[in-house]
Design an enzyme around this catalytic site. Sequence first.
Site, mmCIF file in Angstrom:
data_model
loop_
_atom_site.group_PDB
_atom_site.id
_atom_site.type_symbol
_atom_site.label_atom_id
_atom_site.label_comp_id
_atom_site.label_asym_id
_atom_site.label_seq_id
_atom_site.Cartn_x
_atom_site.Cartn_y
_atom_site.Cartn_z
ATOM 1 N N CYS A 65 0.849 -1.183 0.000
ATOM 2 C CA CYS A 65 0.000 0.000 0.000
ATOM 3 C C CYS A 65 0.892 1.244 0.000
ATOM 4 O O CYS A 65 2.046 1.188 0.416
ATOM 5 C CB CYS A 65 -0.939 0.090 1.187
ATOM 6 S SG CYS A 65 -1.908 -1.390 1.477
ATOM 7 N N ARG A 71 2.913 -0.143 -5.192
ATOM 8 C CA ARG A 71 2.761 -0.807 -3.891
ATOM 9 C C ARG A 71 1.393 -1.449 -3.723
ATOM 10 O O ARG A 71 1.128 -2.099 -2.706
ATOM 11 C CB ARG A 71 2.974 0.192 -2.767
ATOM 12 C CG ARG A 71 4.423 0.451 -2.514
ATOM 13 C CD ARG A 71 4.587 1.452 -1.424
ATOM 14 N NE ARG A 71 5.962 1.502 -1.025
ATOM 15 C CZ ARG A 71 6.451 0.947 0.083
ATOM 16 N NH1 ARG A 71 5.666 0.322 0.920
ATOM 17 N NH2 ARG A 71 7.719 1.032 0.358
ATOM 18 N N TRP A 117 -3.276 -2.325 -1.361
ATOM 19 C CA TRP A 117 -3.155 -3.746 -1.697
ATOM 20 C C TRP A 117 -3.898 -4.475 -0.582
ATOM 21 O O TRP A 117 -3.497 -4.429 0.578
ATOM 22 C CB TRP A 117 -1.690 -4.167 -1.749
ATOM 23 C CG TRP A 117 -1.518 -5.593 -2.157
ATOM 24 C CD1 TRP A 117 -1.518 -6.099 -3.439
ATOM 25 C CD2 TRP A 117 -1.329 -6.722 -1.297
ATOM 26 N NE1 TRP A 117 -1.336 -7.454 -3.419
ATOM 27 C CE2 TRP A 117 -1.220 -7.866 -2.121
ATOM 28 C CE3 TRP A 117 -1.239 -6.879 0.083
ATOM 29 C CZ2 TRP A 117 -1.034 -9.145 -1.616
ATOM 30 C CZ3 TRP A 117 -1.049 -8.164 0.591
ATOM 31 C CH2 TRP A 117 -0.937 -9.279 -0.258
ATOM 32 N N ASN A 155 -0.904 1.585 6.380
ATOM 33 C CA ASN A 155 -0.185 0.480 5.737
ATOM 34 C C ASN A 155 0.176 -0.515 6.815
ATOM 35 O O ASN A 155 0.583 -0.114 7.908
ATOM 36 C CB ASN A 155 1.140 0.965 5.117
ATOM 37 C CG ASN A 155 0.926 1.731 3.838
ATOM 38 O OD1 ASN A 155 -0.191 1.882 3.367
ATOM 39 N ND2 ASN A 155 2.012 2.219 3.277
ATOM 40 N N GLY A 156 0.106 -1.805 6.468
ATOM 41 C CA GLY A 156 0.515 -2.824 7.429
ATOM 42 C C GLY A 156 -0.655 -3.685 7.841
ATOM 43 O O GLY A 156 -1.701 -3.711 7.170
ATOM 44 N N GLU A 162 12.267 -20.170 -11.642
ATOM 45 C CA GLU A 162 12.057 -18.751 -11.940
ATOM 46 C C GLU A 162 11.153 -18.591 -13.175
ATOM 47 O O GLU A 162 10.253 -17.745 -13.199
ATOM 48 C CB GLU A 162 13.414 -18.056 -12.159
ATOM 49 C CG GLU A 162 13.348 -16.646 -12.703
ATOM 50 C CD GLU A 162 12.522 -15.688 -11.846
ATOM 51 O OE1 GLU A 162 12.163 -16.008 -10.712
ATOM 52 O OE2 GLU A 162 12.197 -14.599 -12.367
ATOM 53 N N LYS A 177 7.545 -16.696 -13.307
ATOM 54 C CA LYS A 177 7.296 -15.555 -14.210
ATOM 55 C C LYS A 177 6.044 -15.796 -15.034
ATOM 56 O O LYS A 177 5.193 -14.931 -15.184
ATOM 57 C CB LYS A 177 8.522 -15.375 -15.115
ATOM 58 C CG LYS A 177 8.781 -14.000 -15.566
ATOM 59 C CD LYS A 177 9.612 -13.176 -14.605
ATOM 60 C CE LYS A 177 9.207 -13.256 -13.162
ATOM 61 N NZ LYS A 177 10.121 -12.697 -12.226
ATOM 62 N N GLU A 212 2.728 -15.747 -12.808
ATOM 63 C CA GLU A 212 2.293 -14.493 -12.168
ATOM 64 C C GLU A 212 1.707 -13.500 -13.155
ATOM 65 O O GLU A 212 0.878 -12.681 -12.782
ATOM 66 C CB GLU A 212 3.420 -13.857 -11.350
ATOM 67 C CG GLU A 212 4.515 -13.209 -12.149
ATOM 68 C CD GLU A 212 5.555 -12.515 -11.276
ATOM 69 O OE1 GLU A 212 5.182 -11.766 -10.375
ATOM 70 O OE2 GLU A 212 6.750 -12.729 -11.517
ATOM 71 N N HIS A 238 7.672 -39.459 -9.184
ATOM 72 C CA HIS A 238 7.251 -39.762 -7.807
ATOM 73 C C HIS A 238 5.884 -39.144 -7.511
ATOM 74 O O HIS A 238 5.546 -38.913 -6.354
ATOM 75 C CB HIS A 238 8.313 -39.276 -6.816
ATOM 76 C CG HIS A 238 9.622 -39.968 -7.022
ATOM 77 N ND1 HIS A 238 9.837 -41.271 -6.667
ATOM 78 C CD2 HIS A 238 10.765 -39.559 -7.620
ATOM 79 C CE1 HIS A 238 11.067 -41.636 -7.007
ATOM 80 N NE2 HIS A 238 11.647 -40.599 -7.595
ATOM 81 N N LYS A 272 4.323 -4.447 -6.346
ATOM 82 C CA LYS A 272 5.756 -4.514 -6.625
ATOM 83 C C LYS A 272 6.584 -4.723 -5.367
ATOM 84 O O LYS A 272 7.598 -5.394 -5.392
ATOM 85 C CB LYS A 272 6.173 -3.214 -7.335
ATOM 86 C CG LYS A 272 7.622 -3.178 -7.761
ATOM 87 C CD LYS A 272 7.884 -4.142 -8.895
ATOM 88 C CE LYS A 272 9.339 -4.220 -9.283
ATOM 89 N NZ LYS A 272 9.639 -5.486 -9.978
HETATM 90 C C1 F6R Z 1 8.298 -11.902 -9.067
HETATM 91 C C2 F6R Z 1 8.730 -10.917 -8.105
HETATM 92 C C3 F6R Z 1 8.708 -11.255 -6.662
HETATM 93 C C4 F6R Z 1 9.849 -10.562 -5.916
HETATM 94 C C5 F6R Z 1 9.717 -10.773 -4.413
HETATM 95 C C6 F6R Z 1 10.871 -10.168 -3.654
HETATM 96 O O1 F6R Z 1 8.451 -11.450 -10.363
HETATM 97 O O2 F6R Z 1 9.058 -9.815 -8.463
HETATM 98 O O3 F6R Z 1 8.746 -12.632 -6.440
HETATM 99 O O4 F6R Z 1 11.065 -11.073 -6.378
HETATM 100 O O5 F6R Z 1 8.522 -10.205 -3.976
HETATM 101 O O6 F6R Z 1 10.948 -8.797 -3.887
HETATM 102 P P1 F6R Z 1 12.250 -7.980 -3.589
HETATM 103 O O7 F6R Z 1 13.297 -8.452 -4.546
HETATM 104 O O8 F6R Z 1 11.889 -6.554 -3.808
HETATM 105 O O9 F6R Z 1 12.635 -8.272 -2.176
#
Ligand code: F6R
Length: 608
Positions: free
Chosen positions: A2, A27, A76, A100-101, A481, A485, A488, A504, A603
């Site tokens: 947020c 955020r 968020w 926030n929180g 990874e 990607k 998400e 398994h 983000k």
């Molecule tokens: C996926 C992604 C998240 C971040 C994770 C950690 O694409 O971006 O999985 O990698 O939330 O975020 P940071 O790197 O900011 O600690």
Amino acid sequence: MCGIIGYVGGNPAVPRLINGLKKLEYRGYDSAGISFFTEVGVVTVKAEGRIANTEALLREKYPDAQSVCGLGHTRWATTGKPSDANAHPHRVGRVTLVHNGIIENYKTLKKECEAAGRVFRSQTDTEVIAALADIVYERRGDPVATLREVAARLEGSFAVTALFDDRENTVYGFRKDSPLIVAETGDGNYFASDYIAVKHLTDVYRFPAEGTVVEVTADGVRYYDREGEAAPPAPIRVTDVNRDDGKGAFPHFMLKEIFDVPDAIRNTCRDRVCEGRPAFDDETLQRLAAAGRIFIVACGTALNAGKLGKVYIEKFARIPVSCELASEFRYFPPLCGANDSFIFISQSGETADTVASMRMIKSQGLYTVALVNTPNSTIAREADGVLYTRAGTETAVASTKAYSAQSALLFLLALGLGMQKKTLTAETAAAFTKNLTKGVPAAIEKILADTEKIKAFSEKYCTAPSCFFLGRGPDFFLAEESSLKLKEISYIHCEAYAAGEIKHGTIALIEKDVPVIAIISGDKIRAKTISNAAEVKARDAKVLTVTDRLVPGEDETADDICVADCPCEELFHICAATFFQLFAYYTAVGRGRDVDKPRNLAKSVTVE
Ligand code: F6R
């Protein structure tokens, strides 16, 4: 998570609040809202969905708002689903506030407030803070004393800014375990949950301590601790900020950021290479080289980069490395000793679980290194040593160039540690450094030059509701990874499996035309993963193999084989990551997804 903004000054508040919210939207973007003083008191405009919805309501209801004081929030959702009613600000009695929180004891407090006659309109924990503040304010009549008492009753993490009806043109704030900054600028005085919201106005801000209540007016900022008015916290001067240069001609930030990958790697390595060899700050390198074990702690994509780091460090420096999920590590830390060192990886430098894990380790007197992309972030400020990735601002929610830069920096660090420990000769380190700094960006540029091919693969393979990625060793870490990607941003259900594990249990899910992407590099386990690809192919899966080179006969186990250019097998994963970043991107675009702001995500994950 947020975003919070607050403003008091001599200028119109509404456009400043909206502008601040737009800068903080990364955020969270489930809803947004602002409150401001008018001749008839405090008014609130808020709406579910993007900030544009709130702006439309503002144009309709308050086209000529001249207010010079207010606060705003972009949400968020945590407690209570995304809706107009749950959007912040929340108002009870004479108190309007944003938060926030997470308030962990909000149910108990809510009962208490209901018993005192307060009525709730939302499902949020935030409204409880407003109700409690209204009750305490009735008794105390002083906002600072009220907020101090309220803060002491809250359990959890919080950053709060508040307006009191009868304290015109004043914004109050307090925090615990959640960021809130104060900036006095030529444009007016601001609260913000992140410096990014005010960086166009100033390069100095202050970070109030926990237990402090801050009162902001147009004339100045006052800080109150338990004893009364206190000296302001030391100013933080921002000397190093990621440049935010927009998305240019690209349709999405994510695509632009994938195209930034070669430069992100070059810029990250530039700082750390001298005369063709890795060059790290002495203390950081020596402390890590002397470690009995290195723990790498992070979340999501950053942890996936850390897993490649484990492969590199163990190979080149022969130091054992454990990779730990920060959300688990903070509550179930593995046994570790005084001789161990800890690397915390984070793009944002603000991820709550990573921050908490780092603080826990620091409090035990153990050595911490931050590997971060955001200058002046909490993790960068608090760690004993800092290694910056220079990926620049990453705006799209899905991390791409930061992952590539993190992986590259870990590779370079592993070479530096290898030299320090004499497990690697200077000549070998120099050869790998050249491959990393010259070969990898060039190989990735080749991948970027043929996006049509990757788009065609995404159209052919991502037609089913679920998809599997297979690999072994570092190929598996890249599979994890790539799977993250894809899921998400496309919302396709994806699973990454260590190739030997599928029989398994998971192989039960393989049926005709289920896409399976096999990642295969090097020689050691080549034949093994090929056999696993053959096993799923025999069950009619549609198999795409992505590999470092073509080996005769391997095409029998795949419907398609794609070679990702790379200068050497050790660097295949950093190069091929860009293939999979584009693969996810084109799949999401093909499905009409909101690529830069996928549903339910934000983000920067600043709550547990
Ligand atoms: C996926 C992604 C998240 C971040 C994770 C950690 O694409 O971006 O999985 O990698 O939330 O975020 P940071 O790197 O900011 O600690």
